[in-house]
Design a protein around this motif. Sequence first.
Motif, mmCIF file in Angstrom:
data_model
loop_
_atom_site.group_PDB
_atom_site.id
_atom_site.type_symbol
_atom_site.label_atom_id
_atom_site.label_comp_id
_atom_site.label_asym_id
_atom_site.label_seq_id
_atom_site.Cartn_x
_atom_site.Cartn_y
_atom_site.Cartn_z
ATOM 1 N N ALA A 83 17.994 -6.454 -0.713
ATOM 2 C CA ALA A 83 17.533 -5.825 -1.952
ATOM 3 C C ALA A 83 16.633 -4.660 -1.559
ATOM 4 O O ALA A 83 16.153 -4.587 -0.424
ATOM 5 C CB ALA A 83 16.764 -6.825 -2.823
ATOM 6 N N PRO A 84 16.362 -3.744 -2.470
ATOM 7 C CA PRO A 84 15.425 -2.662 -2.173
ATOM 8 C C PRO A 84 14.043 -3.215 -1.852
ATOM 9 O O PRO A 84 13.637 -4.271 -2.351
ATOM 10 C CB PRO A 84 15.406 -1.853 -3.476
ATOM 11 C CG PRO A 84 16.686 -2.184 -4.165
ATOM 12 C CD PRO A 84 16.976 -3.607 -3.807
ATOM 13 N N VAL A 85 13.298 -2.479 -1.046
ATOM 14 C CA VAL A 85 11.998 -2.952 -0.576
ATOM 15 C C VAL A 85 11.038 -3.227 -1.733
ATOM 16 O O VAL A 85 10.283 -4.207 -1.706
ATOM 17 C CB VAL A 85 11.398 -1.935 0.424
ATOM 18 C CG1 VAL A 85 9.933 -2.232 0.688
ATOM 19 C CG2 VAL A 85 12.174 -1.967 1.731
ATOM 20 N N HIS A 86 11.046 -2.381 -2.772
ATOM 21 C CA HIS A 86 10.116 -2.604 -3.880
ATOM 22 C C HIS A 86 10.393 -3.928 -4.586
ATOM 23 O O HIS A 86 9.479 -4.610 -5.053
ATOM 24 C CB HIS A 86 10.161 -1.439 -4.881
ATOM 25 C CG HIS A 86 11.418 -1.367 -5.684
ATOM 26 N ND1 HIS A 86 12.541 -0.684 -5.254
ATOM 27 C CD2 HIS A 86 11.746 -1.901 -6.893
ATOM 28 C CE1 HIS A 86 13.503 -0.786 -6.162
ATOM 29 N NE2 HIS A 86 13.048 -1.525 -7.156
ATOM 30 N N TYR A 87 11.662 -4.310 -4.653
ATOM 31 C CA TYR A 87 12.024 -5.575 -5.289
ATOM 32 C C TYR A 87 11.627 -6.752 -4.401
ATOM 33 O O TYR A 87 11.092 -7.763 -4.882
ATOM 34 C CB TYR A 87 13.529 -5.610 -5.573
ATOM 35 C CG TYR A 87 13.975 -6.870 -6.275
ATOM 36 C CD1 TYR A 87 13.788 -7.027 -7.636
ATOM 37 C CD2 TYR A 87 14.592 -7.904 -5.565
ATOM 38 C CE1 TYR A 87 14.190 -8.185 -8.291
ATOM 39 C CE2 TYR A 87 15.003 -9.066 -6.205
ATOM 40 C CZ TYR A 87 14.797 -9.200 -7.565
ATOM 41 O OH TYR A 87 15.196 -10.345 -8.214
ATOM 42 N N LEU A 88 11.871 -6.624 -3.107
ATOM 43 C CA LEU A 88 11.453 -7.670 -2.163
ATOM 44 C C LEU A 88 9.954 -7.895 -2.247
ATOM 45 O O LEU A 88 9.481 -9.035 -2.277
ATOM 46 C CB LEU A 88 11.843 -7.287 -0.734
ATOM 47 C CG LEU A 88 13.328 -7.128 -0.430
ATOM 48 C CD1 LEU A 88 13.520 -6.650 1.004
ATOM 49 C CD2 LEU A 88 14.064 -8.450 -0.653
ATOM 50 N N LYS A 89 9.197 -6.797 -2.294
ATOM 51 C CA LYS A 89 7.733 -6.904 -2.350
ATOM 52 C C LYS A 89 7.295 -7.648 -3.603
ATOM 53 O O LYS A 89 6.384 -8.493 -3.553
ATOM 54 C CB LYS A 89 7.090 -5.520 -2.313
ATOM 55 C CG LYS A 89 5.560 -5.557 -2.237
ATOM 56 C CD LYS A 89 4.976 -4.161 -2.124
ATOM 57 C CE LYS A 89 3.481 -4.196 -1.853
ATOM 58 N NZ LYS A 89 2.712 -4.987 -2.839
ATOM 59 N N MET A 90 7.947 -7.375 -4.716
ATOM 60 C CA MET A 90 7.595 -8.046 -5.959
ATOM 61 C C MET A 90 7.792 -9.554 -5.834
ATOM 62 O O MET A 90 6.917 -10.344 -6.234
ATOM 63 C CB MET A 90 8.460 -7.501 -7.096
ATOM 64 C CG MET A 90 8.207 -8.161 -8.444
ATOM 65 S SD MET A 90 9.365 -7.568 -9.710
ATOM 66 C CE MET A 90 10.906 -8.330 -9.127
ATOM 67 N N LEU A 91 8.915 -9.984 -5.241
ATOM 68 C CA LEU A 91 9.191 -11.410 -5.101
ATOM 69 C C LEU A 91 8.234 -12.077 -4.115
ATOM 70 O O LEU A 91 7.673 -13.138 -4.392
ATOM 71 C CB LEU A 91 10.635 -11.630 -4.635
ATOM 72 C CG LEU A 91 11.746 -11.474 -5.653
ATOM 73 C CD1 LEU A 91 13.073 -11.873 -5.025
ATOM 74 C CD2 LEU A 91 11.494 -12.310 -6.899
ATOM 75 N N TYR A 92 8.077 -11.474 -2.952
ATOM 76 C CA TYR A 92 7.193 -12.060 -1.948
ATOM 77 C C TYR A 92 5.761 -12.145 -2.476
ATOM 78 O O TYR A 92 5.083 -13.167 -2.286
ATOM 79 C CB TYR A 92 7.208 -11.238 -0.649
ATOM 80 C CG TYR A 92 8.551 -11.067 0.017
ATOM 81 C CD1 TYR A 92 9.603 -11.953 -0.191
ATOM 82 C CD2 TYR A 92 8.780 -9.987 0.879
ATOM 83 C CE1 TYR A 92 10.828 -11.783 0.437
ATOM 84 C CE2 TYR A 92 9.995 -9.814 1.514
ATOM 85 C CZ TYR A 92 11.025 -10.702 1.294
ATOM 86 O OH TYR A 92 12.229 -10.522 1.918
#
Length: 317
Positions: A105-114
Amino acid sequence: MQNEVTAVAEGFKNYNNYGAWLRKKYNGQRVFKVIVDGGFTCPNRDGSKGFGGCTYCNVDSFTPSVSRETPNLREQVIKGMERARTGNKADKFIIYFQPNTNTYAPVHYLKMLYDEALSIDPENIVGLSVGTRPDCIDAEKIALLESYTDRFDVDLEMGMESIYDETLGQINRGCTHGELISALELLKNSKLDVCVHTIFGFPWESKEMMLAYADEINRFEQIKFVKFHHLHIVEGSIMGVKYKREPFKLFSLPEYADFLCELLPRVRPDIVIQRLFGLSDRELLIAPNWQLKKSEIQHFIDETIRQRGVVQGSALL
């Protein structure tokens, strides 16, 4: 059966086991992995690399039912931690993004989940573990994961599966061993703890071919953890359909324990072994059915290793 919470509390062993490593690192506290499903797919399923996934794979076979039935990430984490505290007297937790490809997934989306998962109980969550494929790793995603290392222990788990491109082709892996090597090169000086996952028992690979996995793993100093699994056949997989039509040879438990006794002396002694085998939910397992509980399988393997005086890395001295 894979539980939603993976216990990591074990006694002394002749190999560098994860339970002992965690106890030492966290001063005897009970640390448990809480498996969460972030809702990811896989480039080998959505058409980016292929369709149908790896031939051995049914995602449900290693995704706890509670995670499949609870789409809300926050609820998964909270319920997983509650069960671990109640049933296993857990003190601390590692949030484990396991099913599918958890950097796809895009990094911004990964950051949101993590961020969401780690923010739920920051005083008691000590780590983040992210399972992925080597072809879904790049410098930007590594940098994101590294940004958490000042607050948490972070490990990145990649599927090696086999070191042979012929095998990777036969199982429709969708990536090559060279792509794993490229990912490991990106991680050469990383702050992340790198884990690789392997599968032993593809019927066309000889024992000598499988033992060579250890030699390849040893080459990479950045590999800190390994997970060794035996091949098991599950419902809902392409390999499962083929196996039902024409069964092929799989490890018995004594045979697999024998193999591990030959493998472990060849494994670098500093590498921490997170698992020596893997299991799916019994209702999904086709073969091999060893008809034992997970703890009983672990005991059988550990006793075999102990009785034979096998010591991890002894062949390298």
